[in-house]
Write a protein that holds these residues in place. Structure first.
Motif, short mmCIF file in Angstrom:
data_model
loop_
_atom_site.label_atom_id
_atom_site.label_comp_id
_atom_site.label_asym_id
_atom_site.label_seq_id
_atom_site.Cartn_x
_atom_site.Cartn_y
_atom_site.Cartn_z
N GLY A 1 74.05 12.69 10.32
CA GLY A 1 75.43 12.86 10.75
C GLY A 1 75.76 12.04 11.99
O GLY A 1 76.84 11.46 12.10
N TRP B 1 81.48 18.98 4.40
CA TRP B 1 81.51 18.39 5.74
C TRP B 1 82.85 17.72 5.99
O TRP B 1 83.58 17.36 5.07
CB TRP B 1 80.37 17.40 5.93
CG TRP B 1 80.48 16.15 5.09
CD1 TRP B 1 80.07 15.99 3.79
CD2 TRP B 1 81.03 14.88 5.48
NE1 TRP B 1 80.34 14.72 3.35
CE2 TRP B 1 80.92 14.01 4.36
CE3 TRP B 1 81.61 14.41 6.67
CZ2 TRP B 1 81.37 12.69 4.41
CZ3 TRP B 1 82.07 13.09 6.71
CH2 TRP B 1 81.93 12.25 5.59
N LEU C 1 81.19 15.95 13.58
CA LEU C 1 80.98 16.16 12.16
C LEU C 1 80.61 17.62 11.96
O LEU C 1 79.61 18.09 12.50
CB LEU C 1 79.87 15.25 11.63
CG LEU C 1 79.72 15.18 10.10
CD1 LEU C 1 79.15 13.82 9.69
CD2 LEU C 1 78.82 16.29 9.57
N ALA D 1 84.51 15.00 9.20
CA ALA D 1 84.34 14.29 10.48
C ALA D 1 85.71 13.97 11.06
O ALA D 1 86.67 13.67 10.34
CB ALA D 1 83.54 13.01 10.28
N LEU E 1 78.61 9.14 12.36
CA LEU E 1 79.63 9.12 13.42
C LEU E 1 79.58 7.82 14.21
O LEU E 1 80.62 7.27 14.58
CB LEU E 1 79.45 10.32 14.34
CG LEU E 1 79.72 11.69 13.73
CD1 LEU E 1 79.38 12.78 14.73
CD2 LEU E 1 81.18 11.81 13.28
#
Length: 364
Positions: free
Chosen positions: A344, A313, A324, A315, A348
């Motif tokens: 997620g 992943w 993300l 972001a 964020l």
């Protein structure tokens, strides 16, 4: 015969000790000490690693600890940069210094023929004790003091010999700027502890066990730990893994059942979760490890599904929107995708509170 611990049992034990089976109500300093430091080649990953482990994590807290000199960023285990408490800095550096001494004995170190290393060490010590400096500033000073020698190589040697810390604002969430270093003793004004390899092994097992001697050596970068384990043997318990290797552990450390539920988690770049065993099968398959670990030493951020690495992943926030992106290594079940989306979005919101829009995107 010792009890055999399968891959899932080792996975659940690791997750429990890494505070990833549930979020914990702990402070950042206590957590960093429990984890025996957090690898920190990049400034932000330790913050994300704390967020994914703790309830009500304050992104400003580690920065305050750095400014208050209760935590530092310095080279320790495996000769890599870690975020550690000040207490651990003075306890761990005397043990891990042998790793850096070994670097000086390599071919790169032998390229320093003709340089008085004692003079070099003391010159740079005095230089950095007077004021934290960037590598460029140190190289400039070394070029003047040691003409005819490679200033970059001299700086590398000094960094091996001296316990240097990166001073804030480097490593503070939301800050930027070049890394500046000073010596640990100048920054903390505290004496080093006597090297205690037995305590180090106990703490490793508390955070990463059950484990083999080779696992502990892989995590620390130290050698000959079999002698330390032999001394500790009367107070440890032993198991075997599925390949017949002896695993050592603390008697009262958590070893959850293999079927204990493991929530989805976002583990940041360079996290020791994926770096601290010679055999990483308890957390990531060899096939997936090759995608997670790059040839130039970058350890990508990992997605955990059912306790194992199932993707990567990343972001980012641009023009008021935070995204993300999850790259799946294999199709993730719908229920887990929903959990990852919810988790997620929480990440964020915590990391980019000013973003007007937030989105979680899956790719293959």
């Amino acid at each position: 015969m010792p009890r055999v611990l399968g891959r899932r049992e080792l996975n659940r034990a690791l997750l429990a000790r890494q505070l990833l089976l549930r979020r914990h109500r702990m402070g950042a300093l206590e957590t960093v000490e429990h984890l025996v430091g957090m690898q920190a080649q990049a400034p932000n990953p330790p913050y994300l690693g704390l967020w994914t482990r703790l309830e009500e994590f304050d992104f400003d807290e580690p920065g305050r600890l750095l400014h208050e000199r209760k935590a530092v960023r310095m080279v320790l285990m495996r000769g890599t940069l870690h975020l550690v408490s000040a207490r651990d800095a003075v306890a761990l550096r005397p043990i891990t210094q042998t790793i850096l001494d070994g670097y000086l004995r390599t071919q790169r170190g032998r390229d320093l023929d003709g340089v008085d290393l004692g003079e070099l060490r003391e010159y740079v010590r005095e230089l950095l004790a007077a004021a934290p400096l960037t590598d460029k500033e140190v190289r400039t000073a070394l070029a003047e003091r040691f003409p005819g020698h490679d200033a970059e190589r001299l700086n590398w040697a000094a960094r091996c010999m001296l316990p240097l810390v990166q001073v804030p604002p480097r490593g503070v969430w939301g800050s930027s700027g070049l890394a500046r270093h000073t010596t640990l003793d100048a920054w903390l004004d505290e004496p080093f502890a006597e090297p205690d390899a037995e305590r180090l092994v106990r703490r490793y097992l508390a955070a990463f066990g059950p484990a083999t001697v080779r696992d502990a050596q892989h995590w620390s970068g130290l050698t000959r730990l079999d002698e330390v384990f032999a001394r500790l043997a009367p107070e440890l318990v032993t198991f075997e893994d599925e390949n017949g290797r002896v695993l050592y552990d603390l008697p009262d450390a958590p070893r959850p059942d293999a079927d204990v539920e493991a929530p989805v988690r976002f583990v940041p770049e360079f996290d020791n979760l994926t770096l601290s065993h010679a055999d990483r099968a308890r957390i990531v398959s060899e096939e997936h490890r090759k995608r997670l670990f790059t040839v130039n030493g970058i350890i990508r951020a990992a997605v955990l599904v059912d306790g194992f690495v199932q993707g990567m992943w990343k972001a980012e926030a641009k023009r008021g929107a935070a995204t993300l992106r999850i790259e799946e290594f294999a199709p993730i079940p719908a229920a887990a995708r929903e959990e990852l989306t919810a988790e997620g979005l929480r990440l964020l919101e915590a990391a980019y509170p000013k973003a007007a829009d937030r989105e979680v995107v899956f790719t293959r």
